[in-house]
Design a protein around this motif. Structure first.
Motif, PDB file in Angstrom:
ATOM      1  N   ILE A  59       1.040  -1.256   0.049  1.00  0.00           N
ATOM      2  CA  ILE A  59      -0.194   0.007   0.049  1.00  0.00           C
ATOM      3  C   ILE A  59       0.984   1.181   0.054  1.00  0.00           C
ATOM      4  CG2 ILE A  59      -1.605   1.374   1.289  1.00  0.00           C
ATOM      5  CD1 ILE A  59      -2.575  -1.284   2.545  1.00  0.00           C
ATOM      6  N   THR A  96      -7.437  -1.264  -2.115  1.00  0.00           N
ATOM      7  CA  THR A  96      -7.265  -0.043  -1.470  1.00  0.00           C
ATOM      8  C   THR A  96      -7.167   1.018  -2.197  1.00  0.00           C
ATOM      9  OG1 THR A  96      -6.606  -1.088   0.631  1.00  0.00           O
ATOM     10  CG2 THR A  96      -6.199   1.052   0.613  1.00  0.00           C
ATOM     11  N   VAL A 130     -11.561  -5.682   1.383  1.00  0.00           N
ATOM     12  CA  VAL A 130     -10.488  -5.089   1.884  1.00  0.00           C
ATOM     13  C   VAL A 130     -10.310  -5.003   3.270  1.00  0.00           C
ATOM     14  CG1 VAL A 130      -9.159  -3.002   1.889  1.00  0.00           C
ATOM     15  CG2 VAL A 130      -9.894  -3.800  -0.465  1.00  0.00           C
ATOM     16  N   PRO A 146      -6.753  -1.665   6.154  1.00  0.00           N
ATOM     17  CA  PRO A 146      -5.989  -1.314   5.050  1.00  0.00           C
ATOM     18  C   PRO A 146      -6.283   0.043   4.474  1.00  0.00           C
ATOM     19  CG  PRO A 146      -6.447  -3.448   5.016  1.00  0.00           C
ATOM     20  CD  PRO A 146      -7.024  -2.984   6.152  1.00  0.00           C
ATOM     21  N   TYR A 147      -7.627   0.352   4.582  1.00  0.00           N
ATOM     22  CA  TYR A 147      -8.368   1.649   4.140  1.00  0.00           C
ATOM     23  C   TYR A 147      -7.955   2.629   5.149  1.00  0.00           C
ATOM     24  CZ  TYR A 147     -11.487  -0.293   0.675  1.00  0.00           C
ATOM     25  OH  TYR A 147     -12.177  -0.787  -0.300  1.00  0.00           O
ATOM     26  N   GLY A 190      -4.249   3.581   3.872  1.00  0.00           N
ATOM     27  CA  GLY A 190      -4.200   4.230   2.871  1.00  0.00           C
ATOM     28  C   GLY A 190      -4.827   5.502   2.695  1.00  0.00           C
TER      29      GLY A 190
END
Length: 346
Positions: free
Chosen positions: A147, A179, A319, A323-324, A327
């Protein structure tokens, strides 16, 4: 002559509505194959084809194409998911090379020189911040690095290049790509209005896009909406930035102690440079330049339609939250910091 047998079709259940019986029947009708000239064709394939044709017209800008693809993915689904996924990368590469026929090498060198310091600082800053933020969020090293690389360099292309070097698993690649692509879609819609609200110049906006938007497709799409000069600056700086895939991949192999891995080089960037040099130093090609640029812009619009059509609700949900969070954190920091510096120095 016997007609071909229609393949069995088991469409997914439609979302609940006030008139579920009608909705269910309509939904199933669009997923059920019907013989057309002896070939089985579904309604959603027809819808996909109509949207594809619309994206070839002057009325379909990159944001509109992406929105249409997203709408299709969230409702009927992409009936040609495997084909569009395979075509997206190549179509983007050919489109970027085509844009080179509309650019001047001297102007590109100036733009690249202006963005060099921003590029170096932002790449190393993003990778460093990503490392510590990923540890804080409890994410795995490979997902965190993927990422971070996607945010720092050029989105999906960087992830696709670094993933094999890391020997990342398929699910780790999917999380990182999901992401980045979701945030790309947001950036394509959000950046042009922000640029106009802040009265950014063409050069400022093009430079900001190249630094703060992940994927080359969304960078070029947002800059194209803003203006031709912004498009030239954004494309040149972004592709120069994409060359950092090579040293970052080598560094990844050393840091993660991976031996015998193959570094993926983005050769299409050299095609872009060759097209730009031909346009600058071969006057006989000048009449052909506008045609190739126009085709390249159509190719870019189709690329964004395919990307949107691949972002199904299932992909977005798969996802997960952390992770979001990583990101978005990286994206907000690099967007805000680069915007502040650009507005005060460029």
């Amino acid at each position: 002559m016997a007609h071909p047998t229609l393949p069995p079709s088991t469409p997914p259940a439609p979302p609940a509505t006030a008139n579920s019986a009608v909705a269910t029947g309509f939904f199933r009708h669009l997923h059920t194959p019907h013989l057309v000239a002896g070939y089985p064709v579904t309604g959603r394939q027809v819808v996909f084809g109509l949207l594809l044709v619309f994206c070839l017209t002057p009325w379909a800008s990159p944001p509109v194409a992406l929105a249409l693809g997203l709408a299709l993915a969230q409702t009927l689904g992409n009936p040609f998911a495997s084909q569009t996924k395979a075509a997206t990368a190549k179509l983007l590469q050919y489109s970027v090379v085509g844009l080179g026929f509309g650019m001047n090498a001297h102007a590109a060198v100036q733009a690249g020189r202006a963005g060099l310091l921003f590029t170096v600082v932002s790449i190393f800053g993003t990778l460093t911040l990503g490392y510590f933020a990923g540890r804080w969020l409890g994410l795995g090293r490979r997902v965190t690095h993927l990422i971070s690389c996607g945010t720092a360099i050029c989105g999906g292309s960087a992830i696709a290049a670094v993933g094999p070097v890391l020997r990342a698993k398929d699910e780790e690649m999917s999380v990182a790509l999901g992401t980045v692509f979701v945030l790309n879609a947001i950036a394509l819609f959000a950046f042009p209005p922000i640029g106009h609200a802040l009265a950014m110049t063409q050069q400022q906006f093009g430079l900001w896009c190249a630094i703060a938007i992940h994927d080359t497709s969304s960078v070029v799409g947002a800059a194209k909406v803003y203006g031709d000069q912004a498009l030239q600056v954004a494309t040149t700086v972004k592709l120069a930035r994409a060359l950092w895939i090579i040293p970052v991949s080598i560094g990844t192999a050393l840091i993660f102690k991976q031996k015998g891995v193959k570094i993926k080089i983005p050769y299409f960037i050299f095609g872009f440079i060759a097209a730009m040099l031909l346009n600058t130093y071969v006057p006989a090609l000048h009449p052909l330049g506008p045609v190739l640029v126009a085709l390249a812009k159509i190719g870019l619009t189709l690329t964004l339609f395919f990307i949107g059509a691949g972002l199904s609700a299932k992909t977005v949900r798969a996802v997960g939250d952390r992770p979001y969070v990583l990101g978005v954190l990286l994206w907000v920091v690099i967007s805000s910091a680069s915007l502040y510096v650009i507005l005060h120095t460029v």
